[in-house]
Structure formats: C-alpha cells, structure tokens
Design a protein around this motif. Structure first.
Motif, PDB file in Angstrom:
ATOM      1  N   ALA A  16       0.822  -1.217   0.000  1.00 25.90           N
ATOM      2  CA  ALA A  16       0.000   0.000   0.000  1.00 25.90           C
ATOM      3  C   ALA A  16       0.850   1.259   0.000  1.00 25.90           C
ATOM      4  CB  ALA A  16      -0.938  -0.012   1.208  1.00 25.90           C
ATOM      5  N   TYR A  17       1.896   1.290   0.805  1.00 25.25           N
ATOM      6  CA  TYR A  17       2.725   2.494   0.860  1.00 25.25           C
ATOM      7  C   TYR A  17       3.620   2.604  -0.367  1.00 25.25           C
ATOM      8  CZ  TYR A  17       1.035   3.829   5.396  1.00 25.25           C
ATOM      9  OH  TYR A  17       0.220   4.245   6.410  1.00 25.25           O
ATOM     10  N   GLY A  18       4.027   1.456  -0.934  1.00 24.25           N
ATOM     11  CA  GLY A  18       4.727   1.517  -2.207  1.00 24.25           C
ATOM     12  C   GLY A  18       3.831   2.073  -3.298  1.00 24.25           C
ATOM     13  N   LEU A  19       2.559   1.660  -3.281  1.00 31.73           N
ATOM     14  CA  LEU A  19       1.593   2.155  -4.257  1.00 31.73           C
ATOM     15  C   LEU A  19       1.407   3.655  -4.130  1.00 31.73           C
ATOM     16  CD1 LEU A  19      -0.688   1.676  -6.339  1.00 31.73           C
ATOM     17  CD2 LEU A  19      -2.212   1.275  -4.403  1.00 31.73           C
ATOM     18  N   GLU A  20       1.291   4.148  -2.898  1.00 29.47           N
ATOM     19  CA  GLU A  20       1.088   5.582  -2.721  1.00 29.47           C
ATOM     20  C   GLU A  20       2.295   6.374  -3.209  1.00 29.47           C
ATOM     21  OE1 GLU A  20       0.529   8.436   1.084  1.00 29.47           O
ATOM     22  OE2 GLU A  20      -1.189   7.191   0.555  1.00 29.47           O
ATOM     23  N   ALA A  21       3.500   5.840  -3.001  1.00 32.15           N
ATOM     24  CA  ALA A  21       4.692   6.527  -3.487  1.00 32.15           C
ATOM     25  C   ALA A  21       4.748   6.551  -5.006  1.00 32.15           C
ATOM     26  CB  ALA A  21       5.945   5.848  -2.934  1.00 32.15           C
ATOM     27  N   VAL A  22       4.199   5.519  -5.656  1.00 34.55           N
ATOM     28  CA  VAL A  22       4.190   5.470  -7.122  1.00 34.55           C
ATOM     29  C   VAL A  22       3.121   6.384  -7.697  1.00 34.55           C
ATOM     30  CG1 VAL A  22       3.770   4.010  -9.139  1.00 34.55           C
ATOM     31  CG2 VAL A  22       5.133   3.144  -7.239  1.00 34.55           C
ATOM     32  N   THR A  23       1.913   6.328  -7.147  1.00 35.75           N
ATOM     33  CA  THR A  23       0.764   6.971  -7.792  1.00 35.75           C
ATOM     34  C   THR A  23       0.150   8.119  -6.999  1.00 35.75           C
ATOM     35  OG1 THR A  23      -0.872   5.514  -6.766  1.00 35.75           O
ATOM     36  CG2 THR A  23       0.176   4.736  -8.804  1.00 35.75           C
ATOM     37  N   GLY A  24       0.480   8.250  -5.719  1.00 34.66           N
ATOM     38  CA  GLY A  24      -0.191   9.229  -4.883  1.00 34.66           C
ATOM     39  C   GLY A  24      -1.506   8.726  -4.333  1.00 34.66           C
ATOM     40  N   PHE A  25      -1.844   7.453  -4.580  1.00 39.70           N
ATOM     41  CA  PHE A  25      -3.099   6.853  -4.131  1.00 39.70           C
ATOM     42  C   PHE A  25      -3.076   6.624  -2.623  1.00 39.70           C
ATOM     43  CE2 PHE A  25      -6.938   4.612  -5.092  1.00 39.70           C
ATOM     44  CZ  PHE A  25      -7.046   3.632  -4.124  1.00 39.70           C
ATOM     45  N   GLY A  26      -4.242   6.705  -1.969  1.00 34.57           N
ATOM     46  CA  GLY A  26      -4.340   6.580  -0.527  1.00 34.57           C
ATOM     47  C   GLY A  26      -3.918   5.222   0.008  1.00 34.57           C
ATOM     48  N   SER A  27      -2.894   5.199   0.817  1.00 33.72           N
ATOM     49  CA  SER A  27      -2.366   3.938   1.344  1.00 33.72           C
ATOM     50  C   SER A  27      -3.338   3.264   2.312  1.00 33.72           C
ATOM     51  CB  SER A  27      -1.031   4.186   2.053  1.00 33.72           C
ATOM     52  OG  SER A  27      -1.172   5.153   3.066  1.00 33.72           O
ATOM     53  N   THR A  28      -4.058   4.055   3.104  1.00 32.00           N
ATOM     54  CA  THR A  28      -4.954   3.466   4.095  1.00 32.00           C
ATOM     55  C   THR A  28      -6.102   2.710   3.436  1.00 32.00           C
ATOM     56  OG1 THR A  28      -4.428   5.241   5.653  1.00 32.00           O
ATOM     57  CG2 THR A  28      -6.384   3.935   6.113  1.00 32.00           C
ATOM     58  N   VAL A  29      -6.632   3.247   2.333  1.00 29.13           N
ATOM     59  CA  VAL A  29      -7.733   2.585   1.641  1.00 29.13           C
ATOM     60  C   VAL A  29      -7.316   1.188   1.186  1.00 29.13           C
ATOM     61  CG1 VAL A  29      -9.218   2.666  -0.392  1.00 29.13           C
ATOM     62  CG2 VAL A  29      -8.787   4.744   0.893  1.00 29.13           C
ATOM     63  N   VAL A  30      -6.122   1.092   0.605  1.00 25.93           N
ATOM     64  CA  VAL A  30      -5.654  -0.188   0.082  1.00 25.93           C
ATOM     65  C   VAL A  30      -5.347  -1.151   1.226  1.00 25.93           C
ATOM     66  CG1 VAL A  30      -3.865  -1.321  -1.289  1.00 25.93           C
ATOM     67  CG2 VAL A  30      -4.751   0.905  -1.997  1.00 25.93           C
TER      68      VAL A  30
END
Length: 244
Positions: A16-30
């Motif tokens: 989730a936190y890797g995803l947020e660093a890539v896309t800016g997407f919310g880590s908590t949601v994932v």
C-alpha cells in the motif's frame, strides 16, 4: 488465507505504501480493504491510522508552502472534522459484519468510479457549494468509521481549481489533522497501546514501501499500475460486501 493474518497485513502495508509513493493513491484505503479480509476493522485502525499519520506529517511539512490555507481552514477541515467525530461516535453501535459490508460497498463504488473515469476521461461538471460541503462531510463520516475518507473528499474537490501538487499538499494537511485526532482518540479509549508492538514492527515496512515506490515511480506506467490496483479493490469490495 493460511498463516498469521498480521504477517499478511505487513505485506499489505508494504504494497500500500509503495503504491502511494508510485501513484499518490491513498495507502490506508488499500491496506484497510485488504486487511479487512482477514482481521476486524476495529483492530486494523489503531495500527494503520498512526502509520498514515507519520507519512502525512512528512508530506505536509515538506510541501506546506503549496497547501491552500483558506480552502483547508474555511472549507475542508470544519466539515471533515464534524463528519469524523460523527463517524467515530457511530463505531460502537455498528455490528462488525455490517461495518465490513458498508466498507466493501464504499470501496467497490470508488474503484468502479475510477475505472470509469480512466476509460472515459470526461471532466466533471461544477457542483453547487452545498453539495460540495455535503460530500466533504460524508467523507468525514467515512474517515471516522474507516480512516478512509479520501475517496469522497477527492471526489468533492474534483471541481476545484487546485493543481495536482497543491491538492496533494492540502490533502496531506487534512490527513495529518484528522489522523492525529483519531490517534489521540485511540490513545484515550485504550486501543492504541495494544497496537504499539505492531506499529514498531510495521514502521520499517512503511519506509521500505515508500523507498520501493519512489524507485518504481520512474519505471512503471502509472495508468497501468492504477488500473490493476482498482481491479484489485473491486475484488476486495465484492468479498467484503458479500462475504463479511
């Protein structure tokens, strides 16, 4: 899924936190949508909220000069704060299965909306001020319940003139404020202390996930990464809504 669910949660946090660093997407949601398949939401929130607080604090401080102060203080925070307090107050009255089902429906709606938006790329029309305030307040209720008010808040702010950088900086200030409040509430109600061992174990995974996400940022097509993520969230939403 076999094995200790808390070990699986560590993998979800890393992703989730890797995803947020890539896309800016919310880590908590994932992390919450994946973790809720294995653990009660009430046990996940005291772990995920403080972790997100650390990341939001970093982003809010680094990009504080880009945050829209008048919009933050005059429009977003009052409605989000009221909604968050209402959502937190409702938590003890909601049965666990119903809570997971409601969260599943929210995640499914958000993922399908984003997939539709990516496919059609149609600009959203301007909403009246009262509707925007209502949507922001609803985002606050979702944040109080699931610490995941981002989907509704971003939807409410889609018609604002904020550029991508200013929007991200403003949202980081919102999550810093609200997750700080929720973390304090978890401390007072006694749920934070039992979560501290997990927090200590997951903190290196947060750092590793962010570092990996920044490395991938220039090597992975963001659109494809987002599409796969939204499809994964659709599956999670369906599982949570119909098999809670």
């Amino acid at each position: 899924m076999a094995g200790d669910p808390w070990l699986w949660l560590g993998l979800f946090i890393l992703f989730a936190y890797g995803l947020e660093a890539v896309t800016g997407f919310g880590s908590t949601v994932v992390a919450l949508s994946l973790g809720a398949l294995l653990l009660p939401i009430g046990q996940l929130l005291p772990v995920l909220v403080p972790l997100n607080l650390l990341m939001s604090g970093y982003l809010a401080w680094r990009y504080r000069h880009l945050a829209d102060g008048p919009l933050l203080l005059g429009g977003i925070l009052p409605a989000m704060l009221a909604g968050t307090l209402l959502g937190y107050a409702l938590l003890p009255w909601l049965e666990g299965a119903a809570l997971k089902q409601g969260f599943g429906v929210l995640i499914l709606w958000f993922a399908l909306r984003e997939l539709w938006r990516q496919r059609h790329e149609r600009p959203r029309g301007h909403s009246p001020a009262w509707m925007t305030r209502l949507q922001i307040g609803a985002g606050g209720v979702c944040h109080g319940l699931f610490a995941s008010g981002g989907p509704l808040l971003v939807y409410a702010l889609a018609g604002t003139p904020l550029c991508k950088a200013r929007l991200r900086a403003t949202l980081a200030c919102v999550w810093l404020s609200l997750n700080g409040l929720l973390s304090l509430a978890f401390l007072v109600d006694g749920r934070l202390a039992p979560a501290l061992p997990h927090l200590a174990l997951y903190l290196p995974l947060l750092v590793l996930g962010v570092a990996a996400g920044e490395w991938l940022h220039h090597r992975v097509a963001e659109r494809h990464f987002r599409t796969l993520t939204y499809l994964l969230l659709c599956l999670c939403g369906l599982l949570l809504a119909w098999h809670a």
